[in-house]
Design a protein around this motif. Structure first.
Motif, mmCIF file in Angstrom:
data_model
loop_
_atom_site.group_PDB
_atom_site.id
_atom_site.type_symbol
_atom_site.label_atom_id
_atom_site.label_comp_id
_atom_site.label_asym_id
_atom_site.label_seq_id
_atom_site.Cartn_x
_atom_site.Cartn_y
_atom_site.Cartn_z
ATOM 1 N N THR A 52 0.831 -1.207 0.000
ATOM 2 C CA THR A 52 0.000 0.000 0.000
ATOM 3 C C THR A 52 0.864 1.255 0.000
ATOM 4 O O THR A 52 0.596 2.226 -0.713
ATOM 5 C CB THR A 52 -0.899 0.014 1.248
ATOM 6 O OG1 THR A 52 -1.540 -1.249 1.350
ATOM 7 C CG2 THR A 52 -1.939 1.096 1.147
ATOM 8 N N GLU A 53 1.924 1.199 0.807
ATOM 9 C CA GLU A 53 2.824 2.345 0.902
ATOM 10 C C GLU A 53 3.496 2.621 -0.444
ATOM 11 O O GLU A 53 3.609 3.778 -0.879
ATOM 12 C CB GLU A 53 3.875 2.012 1.953
ATOM 13 C CG GLU A 53 4.604 3.181 2.515
ATOM 14 C CD GLU A 53 5.564 2.690 3.587
ATOM 15 O OE1 GLU A 53 5.130 1.928 4.478
ATOM 16 O OE2 GLU A 53 6.744 3.047 3.517
ATOM 17 N N THR B 146 1.042 4.108 -2.703
ATOM 18 C CA THR B 146 0.846 5.521 -2.377
ATOM 19 C C THR B 146 1.935 6.379 -3.009
ATOM 20 O O THR B 146 1.660 7.405 -3.631
ATOM 21 C CB THR B 146 0.876 5.728 -0.847
ATOM 22 O OG1 THR B 146 -0.086 4.870 -0.258
ATOM 23 C CG2 THR B 146 0.574 7.170 -0.485
ATOM 24 N N MET B 147 3.172 5.937 -2.857
ATOM 25 C CA MET B 147 4.280 6.719 -3.398
ATOM 26 C C MET B 147 4.171 6.828 -4.915
ATOM 27 O O MET B 147 4.415 7.889 -5.496
ATOM 28 C CB MET B 147 5.614 6.083 -2.993
ATOM 29 C CG MET B 147 5.842 6.143 -1.479
ATOM 30 S SD MET B 147 7.504 5.711 -0.943
ATOM 31 C CE MET B 147 7.567 3.987 -1.271
ATOM 32 N N LEU B 148 3.768 5.717 -5.556
ATOM 33 C CA LEU B 148 3.591 5.753 -7.014
ATOM 34 C C LEU B 148 2.449 6.704 -7.381
ATOM 35 O O LEU B 148 2.547 7.473 -8.333
ATOM 36 C CB LEU B 148 3.308 4.337 -7.543
ATOM 37 C CG LEU B 148 4.496 3.367 -7.506
ATOM 38 C CD1 LEU B 148 4.033 1.940 -7.790
ATOM 39 C CD2 LEU B 148 5.562 3.781 -8.514
ATOM 40 N N ALA B 149 1.353 6.644 -6.590
ATOM 41 C CA ALA B 149 0.210 7.515 -6.876
ATOM 42 C C ALA B 149 0.603 8.976 -6.736
ATOM 43 O O ALA B 149 0.198 9.820 -7.531
ATOM 44 C CB ALA B 149 -0.945 7.187 -5.937
ATOM 45 N N LEU B 150 1.445 9.272 -5.754
ATOM 46 C CA LEU B 150 1.863 10.658 -5.536
ATOM 47 C C LEU B 150 2.817 11.133 -6.623
ATOM 48 O O LEU B 150 3.225 12.290 -6.623
ATOM 49 C CB LEU B 150 2.540 10.804 -4.169
ATOM 50 C CG LEU B 150 1.665 10.574 -2.939
ATOM 51 C CD1 LEU B 150 2.467 10.774 -1.669
ATOM 52 C CD2 LEU B 150 0.454 11.501 -2.949
ATOM 53 N N PRO C 120 -0.945 1.176 -8.572
ATOM 54 C CA PRO C 120 -1.318 1.977 -7.400
ATOM 55 C C PRO C 120 -2.799 1.842 -7.030
ATOM 56 O O PRO C 120 -3.138 1.859 -5.849
ATOM 57 C CB PRO C 120 -0.973 3.406 -7.805
ATOM 58 C CG PRO C 120 -0.440 3.369 -9.173
ATOM 59 C CD PRO C 120 -0.240 1.965 -9.587
#
Ligand SMILES: Nc1ncnc2c1ncn2[C@@H]1O[C@H](COP(=O)(O)OP(=O)(O)O)[C@@H](O)[C@H]1O
Ligand SMILES: [Mg+2]
Lengths: 237, 405
Positions: B292-293, B296-300, B397
């Motif tokens: 998940t983390e 998240t980083m990929l989504a950001l 993501p």
């Protein structure tokens, strides 16, 4: 004025899962323009296609048919890395589960968004982060890890992370679903304040009737289609 | 930012990180120690051969090496004295010595033992070789006896022995009451167990041999790397002679030692492979727990390459600490034994076939060994971490973010 007020748009966008044997139409012929300064709620029951629309607007997903424009730029032909760069440059994300990086402090989580972009110097990063923490009334909690913060505090940090880079668009998928009523209202209030004071464009998905009422523009979604798109006057909090 | 994040992530699951760290520490530490040990053996063996028997270049008559077991004296080295002078003139600092080996039997009146007799100028011999205390040249009927031979008869210095051999004319000759001036001690079996060294005056009388006659000329060089050049020059200048360098002579020692080196390398490789598997597993597990983390980083908007780099850096930090500490400890141990040496169990001497092995073995630690070991440990960890990192960064993501309620 040649500058458009449209920051993002879906044009004849379809999203079909499992094409072939058992297709699921998550988004069907959606046309939606997000205008600068919008405070827009995507509302509809669970499974209606809200997340699909947000994901396509956020360049996390691509429509099977149709186009996504971000700041007038057609994203359909962009590589994964270019889409990634659009996200880091122009789009802020707020998630249902907050999704802060657990090993980073509140302040570092906010800085993180700028560091991913990599074009803001450390001094300005610190300055902006301090200001953001203050705005979010988190100035005493900047050093805390997410696990040491309440849900509402975590989501405030997440709002800070989304806004710190002055994005063209902030997308929030059910941002209050994991919060109690009072905290939910507080979060929406902060978003609304940011929208009014700083002109930040928000699009948030919700199936909560009370929250829908707080939006200035309400887009109802049903079975992957837009049912209505209305501007609500006299909304107050 | 990546470094800070990686460091905190590395400290997240301490037990797992510690395992990775320890396995690399052990692998890299053992690599340094075993490498220093094997290099030490090689250096000791080669030095022992040079210092007790062969020197840097050994010049003999053509065909002599094939018959060496019999120490023939009927075909001496042509121009032995000229060769010695020639080398010393052409290579400043070089030192050349003539000697003559011969077959002989020594005894105490009851039993006899077959030995290699050797005649030479004792002063020069002492200058060229380290085979015990040859300071007292003595006078009269006297000799120097290998400590192994002395042991077999129970002789000590001052005792007398009988020696029998053939003269250069092929007639039998013997001498009684030859006094032992000193024992030869070199930890080279050929010297200690088979050699009786006679001063030229005693040897020439025994062999009925004219002064200057020799079967070999030995050359000690200030720079051992000149050996090949000396050998080539001598062979070209003096027909009918063969010059053997210390490198040629010790090649068999190095070959045997390389087998030992190979065995150690296989053990170290196995340990490093286990480490690599641990590293790969650690990277995969820690990434899997953080799907998940990572999503998240990929989504950001973090690029996939950056995510890979982050995951690899986490592992590399652990690997670097483990390798550095392991190499450090290994270097301290190796450095200690390089300085003070280590008691080595004596290898039983199988006649003729034994490897000369001194009782005190010195390791040969060099900084390059440590640097190489750290580099290898980190490289192994890098390769082992890369695939899991690439794989873990390939998450979608959306899926990753939906993955939690
Ligand atoms: N990865 C997927 N595979 C198949 N169907 C999906 C997938 N993601 C979403 N859907 C379907 O698409 C529809 C719309 O989903 P979603 O956009 O998540 O709706 P909402 O956010 O409004 O709850 C639903 O019927 C859902 O089951
Ligand atoms: Mg949804």
């Amino acid at each position: 004025m040649t500058q458009t007020t449209t920051v993002a748009a879906l044009q004849s966008a379809h999203r079909i899962y499992n094409p072939g044997d058992n297709p699921v139409v998550a988004m069907a012929n959606v046309n939606l323009e997000i205008r600068r300064g919008d405070f827009l709620a995507l509302a509809g029951p669970s499974g209606s296609g809200k997340s699909t629309i947000l994901n396509c607007l956020g360049c996390l997903d691509t429509p099977t048919q149709g186009r996504v424009l971000i700041l007038d730029k057609d994203t359909s032909l962009l590589s994964k890395q270019q889409l990634s760069d659009i996200r880091s440059q122009h789009i802020g994300f707020i998630f249902q589960s907050f999704n802060l990086i657990p090993v980073l402090s509140a302040a570092e989580n906010i800085e993180f968004a700028l560091q991913i972009r990599g074009d803001i110097g450390p001094a300005e990063t610190k300055e902006r982060t301090a200001a953001m923490l203050k705005r979010l009334r988190l100035n005493n909690l900047g050093h805390r890890r997410p696990s040491q913060l309440s849900g509402g505090q975590q989501q405030r940090v997440a709002i800070g992370r989304a806004l710190i880079k002055n994005p063209a668009l902030v997308l929030a998928d059910e941002p209050t679903a994991n919060l109690d009523r009072a905290t939910s209202e507080e979060i929406i209030q902060i978003m609304r304040d940011m929208n009014e004071e700083m002109g930040v464009t928000f699009v948030f998905a919700t199936h909560d009737h009370d929250l829908m009422q707080k939006a200035r523009r309400l887009v109802m979604v049903q079975d992957g289609r837009i049912q209505s798109d209305t501007t609500q006057t006299g909304t107050s909090l | 930012m990546i470094v800070r994040l990686a460091l905190r992530n590395a400290l997240r699951n301490r037990r797992r990180s510690l395992f990775t760290l320890l396995s690399l520490l052990i692998g890299v530490g053992l690599l340094v120690i075993s490498q220093s040990f094997v290099d030490g053996i090689e250096r000791t063996l080669v030095a022992n051969e040079i210092d007790s028997e062969h020197s840097h270049v050994r010049i003999v008559p053509q065909g002599y090496l094939e018959e060496e077991d019999y120490y023939p004296i009927d075909r001496p080295l042509p121009n032995a004295a000229q060769i010695a002078t020639f080398v010393m003139e052409r290579f400043p600092g070089a030192f050349a010595l003539s000697r003559m080996g011969f077959r002989a039997e020594v005894g105490d009146g009851q039993k006899t033992l077959r030995v290699r007799g050797m005649t030479a100028n004792i002063t020069e011999y002492a200058k060229m070789f380290r085979v015990g205390d040859l300071a007292d040249i003595g006078n009269g009927q006297r000799c120097f006896v290998g400590s192994g031979i002395a042991g077999a008869f129970g002789w000590t210095k001052g005792d007398t022995l009988e020696i029998q051999t053939k003269t250069i004319h092929g007639t039998l000759n013997s001498a009684k009451s030859i006094q032992i001036v000193e024992l030869l001690r070199s930890s080279h079996p050929l010297v200690d167990d088979f050699t009786v060294l006679l001063p030229n005056d005693v040897g020439q009388t025994l062999l009925d041999s004219p002064e200057g006659r020799a079967t070999e000329v030995l050359v000690r060089l200030p720079n051992p790397d000149d050996a090949e050049q000396v050998a080539a020059l001598v062979q070209n200048t003096f027909p009918g002679v063969v010059a053997q360098t210390w490198r040629q002579k010790t090649q068999y020692l190095i070959d045997i030692n390389n087998l030992r080196r190979g065995a150690f390398q296989i053990i170290v490789m196995i340990i490093l492979l286990i480490s690599a598997a641990g590293v790969a597993n650690t990277t995969l597990m820690s990434a899997f727990e953080r799907t998940t983390e990572i999503g998240t980083m990929l989504a950001l908007g973090m690029r996939r390459g950056t995510v890979v780099w982050l995951l690899v850096t986490e592992t590399l930090m652990i690997a670097l600490v483990g390798s550095a500490v392991g190499a450090g400890l290994g270097s301290v141990v190796s450095g200690w034994f390089t300085t003070v040496g280590i008691e080595f169990p004596e290898i039983p001497v199988e006649a003729g076939a034994a490897i000369p092995m001194p009782p005190l073995l010195y390791f040969a630690w060099r900084p390059e060994i440590t640097i190489f070991a750290v580099g290898l440990g980190v490289t192994v960890a890098f390769i082992a971490a890369l695939w899991p990192a690439l794989r873990s960064s390939r998450v979608d993501p959306i899926t990753a973010l939906r993955g939690e309620a």
